[in-house]
Design an enzyme around this catalytic site. Sequence first.
Site, PDB file in Angstrom:
ATOM      1  N   ASP A   1       0.818  -1.206   0.000  1.00  0.00           N
ATOM      2  CA  ASP A   1       0.000   0.000   0.000  1.00  0.00           C
ATOM      3  C   ASP A   1       0.854   1.259   0.000  1.00  0.00           C
ATOM      4  O   ASP A   1       1.524   1.553   1.001  1.00  0.00           O
ATOM      5  CB  ASP A   1      -0.885  -0.046   1.258  1.00  0.00           C
ATOM      6  CG  ASP A   1      -1.731   1.192   1.403  1.00  0.00           C
ATOM      7  OD1 ASP A   1      -2.024   1.831   0.385  1.00  0.00           O
ATOM      8  OD2 ASP A   1      -2.091   1.515   2.553  1.00  0.00           O
TER       9      ASP A   1
ATOM     10  N   SER B   1      -0.033   4.246   2.846  1.00  0.00           N
ATOM     11  CA  SER B   1       0.276   4.251   4.276  1.00  0.00           C
ATOM     12  C   SER B   1       1.709   3.751   4.471  1.00  0.00           C
ATOM     13  O   SER B   1       2.354   3.307   3.507  1.00  0.00           O
ATOM     14  CB  SER B   1      -0.715   3.369   5.049  1.00  0.00           C
ATOM     15  OG  SER B   1      -0.589   2.014   4.653  1.00  0.00           O
TER      16      SER B   1
ATOM     17  N   ASN C   1       2.820   1.915   7.564  1.00  0.00           N
ATOM     18  CA  ASN C   1       3.002   0.888   8.595  1.00  0.00           C
ATOM     19  C   ASN C   1       2.799  -0.517   8.044  1.00  0.00           C
ATOM     20  O   ASN C   1       2.009  -0.717   7.130  1.00  0.00           O
ATOM     21  CB  ASN C   1       1.992   1.089   9.730  1.00  0.00           C
ATOM     22  CG  ASN C   1       2.402   2.215  10.644  1.00  0.00           C
ATOM     23  OD1 ASN C   1       1.844   3.310  10.584  1.00  0.00           O
ATOM     24  ND2 ASN C   1       3.393   1.982  11.475  1.00  0.00           N
TER      25      ASN C   1
ATOM     26  N   TRP D   1       1.465  -4.133   9.390  1.00  0.00           N
ATOM     27  CA  TRP D   1       0.829  -4.829  10.507  1.00  0.00           C
ATOM     28  C   TRP D   1       0.144  -6.101  10.018  1.00  0.00           C
ATOM     29  O   TRP D   1      -0.230  -6.208   8.847  1.00  0.00           O
ATOM     30  CB  TRP D   1      -0.180  -3.928  11.249  1.00  0.00           C
ATOM     31  CG  TRP D   1      -1.372  -3.512  10.440  1.00  0.00           C
ATOM     32  CD1 TRP D   1      -1.499  -2.361   9.731  1.00  0.00           C
ATOM     33  CD2 TRP D   1      -2.593  -4.248  10.240  1.00  0.00           C
ATOM     34  NE1 TRP D   1      -2.738  -2.336   9.096  1.00  0.00           N
ATOM     35  CE2 TRP D   1      -3.422  -3.480   9.387  1.00  0.00           C
ATOM     36  CE3 TRP D   1      -3.072  -5.476  10.693  1.00  0.00           C
ATOM     37  CZ2 TRP D   1      -4.682  -3.892   8.989  1.00  0.00           C
ATOM     38  CZ3 TRP D   1      -4.340  -5.892  10.288  1.00  0.00           C
ATOM     39  CH2 TRP D   1      -5.129  -5.103   9.448  1.00  0.00           C
TER      40      TRP D   1
ATOM     41  N   TYR E   1      -8.078   3.871   9.592  1.00  0.00           N
ATOM     42  CA  TYR E   1      -8.198   3.905   8.141  1.00  0.00           C
ATOM     43  C   TYR E   1      -9.551   4.527   7.788  1.00  0.00           C
ATOM     44  O   TYR E   1     -10.368   4.770   8.678  1.00  0.00           O
ATOM     45  CB  TYR E   1      -8.090   2.487   7.571  1.00  0.00           C
ATOM     46  CG  TYR E   1      -6.712   1.887   7.750  1.00  0.00           C
ATOM     47  CD1 TYR E   1      -5.685   2.181   6.862  1.00  0.00           C
ATOM     48  CD2 TYR E   1      -6.434   1.039   8.809  1.00  0.00           C
ATOM     49  CE1 TYR E   1      -4.429   1.658   7.019  1.00  0.00           C
ATOM     50  CE2 TYR E   1      -5.168   0.506   8.977  1.00  0.00           C
ATOM     51  CZ  TYR E   1      -4.172   0.810   8.086  1.00  0.00           C
ATOM     52  OH  TYR E   1      -2.928   0.291   8.251  1.00  0.00           O
TER      53      TYR E   1
ATOM     54  N   ASP F   1      -2.150   5.688  -5.209  1.00  0.00           N
ATOM     55  CA  ASP F   1      -2.386   4.762  -4.095  1.00  0.00           C
ATOM     56  C   ASP F   1      -2.682   3.355  -4.614  1.00  0.00           C
ATOM     57  O   ASP F   1      -3.740   3.091  -5.174  1.00  0.00           O
ATOM     58  CB  ASP F   1      -3.575   5.280  -3.273  1.00  0.00           C
ATOM     59  CG  ASP F   1      -3.813   4.444  -2.037  1.00  0.00           C
ATOM     60  OD1 ASP F   1      -3.040   3.509  -1.779  1.00  0.00           O
ATOM     61  OD2 ASP F   1      -4.798   4.725  -1.318  1.00  0.00           O
TER      62      ASP F   1
ATOM     63  N   THR G   1      -5.909   1.057  -3.024  1.00  0.00           N
ATOM     64  CA  THR G   1      -7.331   1.111  -3.355  1.00  0.00           C
ATOM     65  C   THR G   1      -7.476   0.928  -4.856  1.00  0.00           C
ATOM     66  O   THR G   1      -6.533   1.157  -5.611  1.00  0.00           O
ATOM     67  CB  THR G   1      -7.967   2.431  -2.882  1.00  0.00           C
ATOM     68  OG1 THR G   1      -9.374   2.311  -2.957  1.00  0.00           O
ATOM     69  CG2 THR G   1      -7.522   3.610  -3.717  1.00  0.00           C
TER      70      THR G   1
END
Lengths: 322, 39
Positions: A33, A36, A38, A40, A76, A214, A217
Site C-alpha cells: 500500500d 500508508s 506501517n 501490521w 483507516y 495509491d 485502493t
Amino acid sequence: KITIHPLRNYLDTAYVGNITIGTPPQEFRVVFDTGSANLWVPCITCTSPACYTHNTFNPQNSSSFREVGSPITIFYGSGIIQGFLGSDTIRIGNLVSLKQSFGLSQEEYGFDGAPFDGVLGLAFPSISTKGAIPIFDNLWSQGAFSEPVFAFYLSKYKPEGSVVMFGGVDHRYYKGELNWIPVSQPHHWLISMNHISMNGNIVACSHGCQAFVDTGTSLIYGPTDLVTNINKLMNARLENSEYAVLCDAVKTLPPVIFNINGIDYPLPPQAYITKDKNSCMSIFQGGLENLSPDNWLLGDVFLRQYFSVFDRKNERIGLAPA
Amino acid sequence: CVVILPLKKMKTLRETLREKNLLNNFLEEQAYRLSKNDS
C-alpha cells in the site's frame, strides 16, 4: 500514538502478495500500500471477528521475535486496528529485513471479509508510527537495494501476472519512456495534477489539484460534486449508492484524461467502467472532500493502465504506459 | 538485482457485497460510522 490514514479504503482493495514473518516463517497475505507507511498483521491474541478469518501471527512460535511493546492505533477510512509493536525477521521474496518493526493487531474493526490479512505500507517514514521504521527504509539501510525504488505492474485482464518489484525497474513491463513527476511533499506519494478533461473540455481540477497515487485502493476518488459531474457526463445514474451506466456506452464514451506535469494520461472507458454480471458501473467515487477539497486518489484502475515507479531517493513517481 | 514479487488480484469486498445485495447496507452503515468518527 495515533496514526491516521484516512485514504485507505479496504472496500476496493484488490491486489495482494505474500510475505513471511518470523523463524520459522509464518505466511501472510498483505496489501502493498503506497497510501500508508506501517506494516501490521493480526496477532494470535486478537479476538475480533475479522481475526478469525485471517492468518494470525503467533510470537511464541518465532525464535527471532522481540516485543517492542509500544501500543499502536491506526485509523483507516473504513476501519481501525489497535495492538502493539513487535520486531522480527520479515521476508518479501528474496529480500530479508532483519529486526523489522511491525504492528500486531489485537483488535480490528471493519476488516471483516477483507481479502488480506494485513497491510504493508510503502509511503514515507514521516507518516509511520513513531518507533516503527517502514520496511522499505529498513531494507534500504541494510543495503538491500542498488536503487531505492519500487514499481508496480498491475495486470489488466488476469488475476495473475501483476507484480511489485523492489530495487530497480524491469523495463519489459512498460512501453516508451518513464515520465517523472516530483512528489508534492515527502510524506505521501502525492503529486500535482493540472486538470481532468473529457472530449477536450476540462471537467474537474480546473485550477490544478493534488493526486495520491495509491496502490491500496482500486478505484478513483475525488470531491463528490466533481465526481458527480463526471458521472453525469457519462449519463450514469445513481443505483444503490453506485453510478450505473449502460454497458453499450463503453463503445461511445470518450477517455477521461488526467493531465499530470503537462502530459496527458488517458483512461479509456474500458478502464473506468467495470462490468459486473449484467450491470456496468462507473469507477469514479466521491467523498474525498472530507480530506481536502482539492485531492484526488488514483487507484489501481489508473495504475493498470500506467506502470508506476516510486523513487524514494529522488522523491518522484515515474509513469509510462503499462 | 531487481526482486520481483507476484501479486494476485482478489475479488474486492465491494464486489462480494454487491453480489450478495449487501453493498447498500454496508455503505449506509459506513457513512453513519464515519459521521460519528468525524464528530
